[in-house]
Design a protein around this motif. Structure first.
Motif, PDB file in Angstrom:
ATOM      1  N   THR A   4       0.884  -1.130  -0.468  1.00  0.00           N
ATOM      2  CA  THR A   4      -0.027  -0.297   0.290  1.00  0.00           C
ATOM      3  C   THR A   4       0.708   0.947  -0.037  1.00  0.00           C
ATOM      4  N   PRO A   5       0.464   2.435  -0.438  1.00  0.00           N
ATOM      5  CA  PRO A   5       1.108   3.596  -0.361  1.00  0.00           C
ATOM      6  C   PRO A   5       1.355   4.013   1.155  1.00  0.00           C
ATOM      7  N   ASP A   6       0.785   4.290   2.287  1.00  0.00           N
ATOM      8  CA  ASP A   6       0.862   4.055   3.093  1.00  0.00           C
ATOM      9  C   ASP A   6       2.999   3.854   4.101  1.00  0.00           C
ATOM     10  N   ILE A   7       3.146   2.475   3.216  1.00  0.00           N
ATOM     11  CA  ILE A   7       4.013   1.233   3.823  1.00  0.00           C
ATOM     12  C   ILE A   7       5.392   1.534   2.971  1.00  0.00           C
ATOM     13  N   LEU A   8       4.659   2.085   2.029  1.00  0.00           N
ATOM     14  CA  LEU A   8       5.869   3.038   0.812  1.00  0.00           C
ATOM     15  C   LEU A   8       6.487   3.739   0.763  1.00  0.00           C
ATOM     16  N   ILE A   9       5.432   4.952   2.109  1.00  0.00           N
ATOM     17  CA  ILE A   9       6.029   6.168   2.465  1.00  0.00           C
ATOM     18  C   ILE A   9       6.665   5.683   4.047  1.00  0.00           C
ATOM     19  N   ALA A  10       6.638   5.050   4.540  1.00  0.00           N
ATOM     20  CA  ALA A  10       6.880   4.840   5.427  1.00  0.00           C
ATOM     21  C   ALA A  10       8.677   4.021   5.209  1.00  0.00           C
ATOM     22  N   ILE A  11       8.543   2.323   4.625  1.00  0.00           N
ATOM     23  CA  ILE A  11       9.685   2.242   3.865  1.00  0.00           C
ATOM     24  C   ILE A  11      10.963   3.919   3.416  1.00  0.00           C
ATOM     25  N   LYS A  12      10.749   4.717   2.600  1.00  0.00           N
ATOM     26  CA  LYS A  12      11.125   5.534   2.096  1.00  0.00           C
ATOM     27  C   LYS A  12      11.570   6.551   3.719  1.00  0.00           C
ATOM     28  N   TYR A  13      10.604   7.147   4.640  1.00  0.00           N
ATOM     29  CA  TYR A  13      11.025   7.347   5.534  1.00  0.00           C
ATOM     30  C   TYR A  13      12.093   7.056   6.822  1.00  0.00           C
ATOM     31  N   ILE A  14      12.173   5.766   7.058  1.00  0.00           N
ATOM     32  CA  ILE A  14      13.496   4.799   7.511  1.00  0.00           C
ATOM     33  C   ILE A  14      14.375   4.761   6.679  1.00  0.00           C
ATOM     34  N   ALA A  15      14.414   4.544   5.250  1.00  0.00           N
ATOM     35  CA  ALA A  15      15.554   4.395   4.964  1.00  0.00           C
ATOM     36  C   ALA A  15      16.235   6.111   4.763  1.00  0.00           C
ATOM     37  N   ALA A  16      15.318   7.764   4.298  1.00  0.00           N
ATOM     38  CA  ALA A  16      16.188   8.877   4.544  1.00  0.00           C
ATOM     39  C   ALA A  16      16.560   8.937   6.360  1.00  0.00           C
ATOM     40  N   ALA A  17      15.919   8.138   6.927  1.00  0.00           N
ATOM     41  CA  ALA A  17      16.337   8.254   8.632  1.00  0.00           C
ATOM     42  C   ALA A  17      17.691   8.121   8.656  1.00  0.00           C
ATOM     43  N   ALA A  18      17.669   6.102   8.621  1.00  0.00           N
ATOM     44  CA  ALA A  18      19.137   5.899   8.472  1.00  0.00           C
ATOM     45  C   ALA A  18      19.898   6.221   7.916  1.00  0.00           C
ATOM     46  N   ILE A  19      19.974   6.713   6.507  1.00  0.00           N
ATOM     47  CA  ILE A  19      20.528   7.710   5.537  1.00  0.00           C
ATOM     48  C   ILE A  19      21.433   8.643   6.828  1.00  0.00           C
ATOM     49  N   VAL A  20      21.195   9.436   6.999  1.00  0.00           N
ATOM     50  CA  VAL A  20      21.231  10.525   7.461  1.00  0.00           C
ATOM     51  C   VAL A  20      21.779  10.533   8.936  1.00  0.00           C
ATOM     52  N   TRP A  21      21.456   9.191   9.929  1.00  0.00           N
ATOM     53  CA  TRP A  21      22.335   8.528  11.339  1.00  0.00           C
ATOM     54  C   TRP A  21      23.677   8.531  10.666  1.00  0.00           C
ATOM     55  N   GLY A  22      23.674   7.232   9.743  1.00  0.00           N
ATOM     56  CA  GLY A  22      24.732   7.318   9.322  1.00  0.00           C
ATOM     57  C   GLY A  22      25.497   8.171   8.852  1.00  0.00           C
ATOM     58  N   ILE A  23      25.772   9.198   8.273  1.00  0.00           N
ATOM     59  CA  ILE A  23      26.077  10.915   7.818  1.00  0.00           C
ATOM     60  C   ILE A  23      26.356  11.007   9.230  1.00  0.00           C
ATOM     61  N   TRP A  24      25.671  11.134   9.790  1.00  0.00           N
ATOM     62  CA  TRP A  24      25.694  12.069  11.243  1.00  0.00           C
ATOM     63  C   TRP A  24      27.062  11.130  12.202  1.00  0.00           C
ATOM     64  N   MET A  25      26.946   9.850  11.820  1.00  0.00           N
ATOM     65  CA  MET A  25      27.910   9.307  13.433  1.00  0.00           C
ATOM     66  C   MET A  25      29.379   9.056  12.228  1.00  0.00           C
ATOM     67  N   PHE A  26      29.525   9.059  10.986  1.00  0.00           N
ATOM     68  CA  PHE A  26      30.670   8.975  10.848  1.00  0.00           C
ATOM     69  C   PHE A  26      31.788   9.523  11.071  1.00  0.00           C
ATOM     70  N   PRO A  27      31.717  10.718  11.254  1.00  0.00           N
ATOM     71  CA  PRO A  27      33.110  11.313  12.414  1.00  0.00           C
ATOM     72  C   PRO A  27      33.075  10.443  13.091  1.00  0.00           C
ATOM     73  N   ALA A  28      32.703   9.807  13.916  1.00  0.00           N
ATOM     74  CA  ALA A  28      32.653   9.513  15.307  1.00  0.00           C
ATOM     75  C   ALA A  28      33.760   7.604  14.325  1.00  0.00           C
ATOM     76  N   TRP A  29      33.107   7.358  14.220  1.00  0.00           N
ATOM     77  CA  TRP A  29      32.925   5.964  13.034  1.00  0.00           C
ATOM     78  C   TRP A  29      34.775   6.011  12.071  1.00  0.00           C
ATOM     79  N   ILE A  30      35.130   7.297  11.682  1.00  0.00           N
ATOM     80  CA  ILE A  30      36.566   7.432  11.124  1.00  0.00           C
ATOM     81  C   ILE A  30      37.039   7.513  12.497  1.00  0.00           C
TER      82      ILE A  30
END
Length: 68
Positions: A4-30
């Motif tokens: 359903t469109p609701d599930i696709l929207i949720a997946i999109k926002y979860i993926a975007a949040a994961a990408i932003v979180w990964g970028i935010w944590m990148f300096p500490a990982w390096i």
């Protein structure tokens, strides 16, 4: 099974949040990969996580993480 469109929207926002979180944590990982001292690690995490929303703080954290 159809997605359903609701599930696709949720997946999109979860993926975007994961990408932003990964970028935010990148300096500490390096920094962890470069084996910096614990005191320097605190500075990197503070600038990256605390001031990272400014963009400038994230760049300073990244710079501190990669400098030798």
């Amino acid at each position: 099974m159809f997605a359903t469109p609701d599930i696709l929207i949720a997946i999109k926002y979860i993926a975007a949040a994961a990408i932003v979180w990964g970028i935010w944590m990148f300096p500490a990982w390096i920094a962890r990969q470069n084996k910096v001292s614990d005191q320097q690690m605190v500075r990197i995490r503070f600038t990256s996580w605390g001031l990272g929303w400014t963009g400038v703080g994230w760049l300073i954290g990244l710079w501190l993480a990669v400098k030798k």
